[in-house]
Design an enzyme around this catalytic site. Structure first.
Site, PDB file in Angstrom:
ATOM      1  N   ILE A   1       6.607   1.039   3.343  1.00 42.31           N
ATOM      2  CA  ILE A   1       7.913   0.434   3.031  1.00 42.31           C
ATOM      3  C   ILE A   1       9.058   1.224   3.675  1.00 42.31           C
ATOM      4  O   ILE A   1      10.059   0.642   4.091  1.00 42.31           O
ATOM      5  CB  ILE A   1       8.117   0.254   1.507  1.00 42.31           C
ATOM      6  CG1 ILE A   1       9.243  -0.726   1.239  1.00 42.31           C
ATOM      7  CG2 ILE A   1       8.363   1.579   0.797  1.00 42.31           C
ATOM      8  CD1 ILE A   1       9.050  -2.109   1.799  1.00 42.31           C
TER       9      ILE A   1
ATOM     10  N   LYS B   1      11.059   0.028  -6.029  1.00 46.09           N
ATOM     11  CA  LYS B   1      10.424  -0.673  -7.142  1.00 46.09           C
ATOM     12  C   LYS B   1       8.921  -0.401  -7.124  1.00 46.09           C
ATOM     13  O   LYS B   1       8.381  -0.195  -6.045  1.00 46.09           O
ATOM     14  CB  LYS B   1      10.728  -2.185  -7.097  1.00 46.09           C
ATOM     15  CG  LYS B   1      10.194  -2.859  -5.813  1.00 46.09           C
ATOM     16  CD  LYS B   1       8.945  -3.642  -5.929  1.00 46.09           C
ATOM     17  CE  LYS B   1       7.654  -3.012  -5.747  1.00 46.09           C
ATOM     18  NZ  LYS B   1       6.634  -3.811  -5.078  1.00 46.09           N
TER      19      LYS B   1
ATOM     20  N   ASP C   1       2.113  -4.944  -8.502  1.00 46.76           N
ATOM     21  CA  ASP C   1       2.997  -4.275  -7.540  1.00 46.76           C
ATOM     22  C   ASP C   1       3.825  -5.320  -6.774  1.00 46.76           C
ATOM     23  O   ASP C   1       5.049  -5.230  -6.743  1.00 46.76           O
ATOM     24  CB  ASP C   1       2.199  -3.364  -6.595  1.00 46.76           C
ATOM     25  CG  ASP C   1       3.113  -2.631  -5.626  1.00 46.76           C
ATOM     26  OD1 ASP C   1       3.769  -1.661  -6.050  1.00 46.76           O
ATOM     27  OD2 ASP C   1       3.220  -3.067  -4.461  1.00 46.76           O
TER      28      ASP C   1
HETATM   29  P1  NAP Z   1       2.386   3.997   1.255  1.00 43.91           P
HETATM   30  O1  NAP Z   1       2.285   3.270   2.560  1.00 43.91           O
HETATM   31  O2  NAP Z   1       1.154   4.529   0.640  1.00 43.91           O
HETATM   32  O3  NAP Z   1       3.460   5.170   1.469  1.00 43.91           O
HETATM   33  C1  NAP Z   1       3.668   6.217   0.557  1.00 43.91           C
HETATM   34  C2  NAP Z   1       3.983   7.471   1.330  1.00 43.91           C
HETATM   35  O4  NAP Z   1       4.317   8.532   0.427  1.00 43.91           O
HETATM   36  C3  NAP Z   1       2.790   7.959   2.171  1.00 43.91           C
HETATM   37  O5  NAP Z   1       3.204   8.336   3.463  1.00 43.91           O
HETATM   38  C4  NAP Z   1       2.305   9.161   1.364  1.00 43.91           C
HETATM   39  O6  NAP Z   1       1.627  10.113   2.125  1.00 43.91           O
HETATM   40  C5  NAP Z   1       3.625   9.696   0.862  1.00 43.91           C
HETATM   41  N1  NAP Z   1       3.477  10.681  -0.182  1.00 43.91           N
HETATM   42  C6  NAP Z   1       2.403  10.884  -1.012  1.00 43.91           C
HETATM   43  N2  NAP Z   1       2.641  11.943  -1.822  1.00 43.91           N
HETATM   44  C7  NAP Z   1       3.875  12.405  -1.506  1.00 43.91           C
HETATM   45  C8  NAP Z   1       4.666  13.468  -1.989  1.00 43.91           C
HETATM   46  N3  NAP Z   1       4.261  14.253  -3.011  1.00 43.91           N
HETATM   47  N4  NAP Z   1       5.884  13.671  -1.428  1.00 43.91           N
HETATM   48  C9  NAP Z   1       6.333  12.892  -0.427  1.00 43.91           C
HETATM   49  N5  NAP Z   1       5.611  11.867   0.078  1.00 43.91           N
HETATM   50  C10 NAP Z   1       4.399  11.613  -0.465  1.00 43.91           C
HETATM   51  O7  NAP Z   1       3.057   3.067   0.155  1.00 43.91           O
HETATM   52  P2  NAP Z   1       4.248   1.994   0.347  1.00 43.91           P
HETATM   53  O8  NAP Z   1       3.708   0.622   0.535  1.00 43.91           O
HETATM   54  O9  NAP Z   1       5.247   2.504   1.307  1.00 43.91           O
HETATM   55  O10 NAP Z   1       4.817   1.978  -1.139  1.00 43.91           O
HETATM   56  C11 NAP Z   1       5.525   3.094  -1.659  1.00 43.91           C
HETATM   57  C12 NAP Z   1       6.299   2.616  -2.886  1.00 43.91           C
HETATM   58  O11 NAP Z   1       7.189   1.567  -2.479  1.00 43.91           O
HETATM   59  C13 NAP Z   1       5.383   2.002  -3.968  1.00 43.91           C
HETATM   60  O12 NAP Z   1       5.849   2.313  -5.239  1.00 43.91           O
HETATM   61  C14 NAP Z   1       5.494   0.507  -3.726  1.00 43.91           C
HETATM   62  O13 NAP Z   1       5.320  -0.191  -4.918  1.00 43.91           O
HETATM   63  C15 NAP Z   1       6.925   0.399  -3.216  1.00 43.91           C
HETATM   64  N6  NAP Z   1       7.147  -0.763  -2.354  1.00 43.91           N
HETATM   65  C16 NAP Z   1       6.232  -1.138  -1.400  1.00 43.91           C
HETATM   66  C17 NAP Z   1       6.469  -2.288  -0.646  1.00 43.91           C
HETATM   67  C18 NAP Z   1       5.520  -2.757   0.428  1.00 43.91           C
HETATM   68  O14 NAP Z   1       5.645  -3.920   0.876  1.00 43.91           O
HETATM   69  N7  NAP Z   1       4.595  -1.938   0.918  1.00 43.91           N
HETATM   70  C19 NAP Z   1       7.607  -3.034  -0.863  1.00 43.91           C
HETATM   71  C20 NAP Z   1       8.549  -2.569  -1.767  1.00 43.91           C
HETATM   72  C21 NAP Z   1       8.294  -1.439  -2.523  1.00 43.91           C
HETATM   73  P3  NAP Z   1       0.004  10.070   2.162  1.00 43.91           P
HETATM   74  O15 NAP Z   1      -0.372   8.683   2.665  1.00 43.91           O
HETATM   75  O16 NAP Z   1      -0.335  11.172   3.135  1.00 43.91           O
HETATM   76  O17 NAP Z   1      -0.473  10.312   0.764  1.00 43.91           O
END
Ligand code: NAP
Length: 308
Positions: free
Chosen positions: A14, A90, A168
């Site tokens: 995201i 979110k 989610d």
């Molecule tokens: P994601 O692709 O898994 O990204 C999360 C990132 O955070 C990864 O790069 C992860 O690294 C990193 N991370 C893990 N532990 C951390 C720490 N202690 N400090 C700093 N960074 C850390 O997930 P995402 O889809 O972006 O979603 C993240 C959040 O946004 C979720 O709560 C989701 O519900 C929300 N969201 C997602 C979307 C969507 O469409 N994807 C839309 C809106 C909101 P590693 O992979 O190395 O662990």
């Protein structure tokens, strides 16, 4: 108006898809640095952890927390304690009580806390809310279905207890419905289908109603192949309203009245800047509360194991 120095926490899907492009075009924010154990942005300093980033960049005034949901509270708390304004992706937390604690801390610290329900910034949502304001709602159908392998590739955290599974994306639909419906509504029944090797549901059916027993039904499913369905249909005493494509397209009585470019995150950052400059916070717990109710009162059925 001075530009607000911001740090990004979590450089995952995201952050790359939405936050970075929105920040690049924002006149309100200057992206100073990021914190993520592995991922980096090529043009800004990257730090392995939030505390490291905060120490290295005392000029930071705000952070956007875009890490997996289970980390939200600890990271937001640290940032608020250090006097930063905080945008929470979110869902704003893994539990209601931890978000309430953050709200109290933001208040004590005199900092802005923003629970960023991005779907509320979809182009059709404000017009839908206005159109429904003077109408009697008779039935609501929510269909939020997508292929988890396409939209959440490799995100093992989504199947963990705080990952919320299909909620989610489903919470995005709930963030729109709680914004556009003129009346409060409550959960009556919920069915959650949980893969035998996971802690969070892959599909859910939620039945809500309001004080007048108006049916409001939601079908969330992570098993839809092909294009996603992100739509909300509202029958009223004076015609039918539909929001399609996640709120990008608005139809009234079957006629398209708005079909606009998706620009949720520029709107979301403009709102965060407005909150910071006015010294206020915006944290609506309603969508998270509906998910919590479903987890509290829903029937669970074990279904096929999920393998990526
Ligand atoms: P994601 O692709 O898994 O990204 C999360 C990132 O955070 C990864 O790069 C992860 O690294 C990193 N991370 C893990 N532990 C951390 C720490 N202690 N400090 C700093 N960074 C850390 O997930 P995402 O889809 O972006 O979603 C993240 C959040 O946004 C979720 O709560 C989701 O519900 C929300 N969201 C997602 C979307 C969507 O469409 N994807 C839309 C809106 C909101 P590693 O992979 O190395 O662990």
């Amino acid at each position: 108006m001075s530009v607000i120095n911001l740090g990004l926490v979590g450089v995952g899907k995201i952050a790359r898809d939405q936050h970075l492009p929105a920040l690049t075009e924002s006149g309100d924010f200057h992206l100073v640095a990021s914190a993520d154990p592995h991922a980096r942005h090529p043009l800004i300093p990257g730090h392995a952890a939030l505390d490291e980033m905060l120490t290295a960049h005392p000029e930071l005034e705000a952070v956007a927390v875009c890490t997996p949901t289970s980390l939200r509270y600890t990271q937001a708390r640290l940032a608020l304690e250090k006097g930063k304004h905080v945008l929470l992706e979110k869902p704003p937390g893994a539990t209601l009580s931890e978000v309430e604690d953050l709200m109290a801390l933001a208040e004590r610290q005199g900092r802005s806390l923003f629970a960023a329900w991005h779907s509320r910034f979809a182009p059709g949502v404000a017009d839908a809310r206005e159109w429904l304001r003077e109408r009697r709602v008779e039935r609501v159908e929510i269909d939020w279905k997508e292929d988890v392998r396409v939209w959440h590739p490799g995100q093992a955290w989504i199947w963990e207890p705080a990952g919320m599974g299909v909620f989610d994306p489903g919470i995005n639909a709930l963030s729109i419905v709680t914004e556009i419906l003129p009346q409060a509504f409550f959960l009556r029944d919920a069915r959650l289908w949980v893969p035998s090797n996971c802690q969070a549901p892959i599909a859910a059916r939620l039945d809500f109603s309001d004080a007048l027993a108006t049916p409001i039904v939601a079908d969330f499913d992570f098993r839809q192949p092909g294009p996603p369905t992100w739509s909300i249909h509202v029958e009223t005493d004076r015609g039918r309203l539909s929001l399609a494509q996640g709120g990008r397209r608005l139809e009234i009585a079957g006629q398209c009245v708005l079909d606009d470019e998706e620009r949720e995150y520029p709107g979301l950052y403009a709102r965060f800047a407005q909150l910071i400059r006015s010294g206020s916070s915006d944290v609506d717990l309603a969508p998270l509360r509906h998910v919590a109710d479903a987890c509290l009162a829903g029937w669970r059925e074990t279904t096929d194991a999920f393998h990526e």
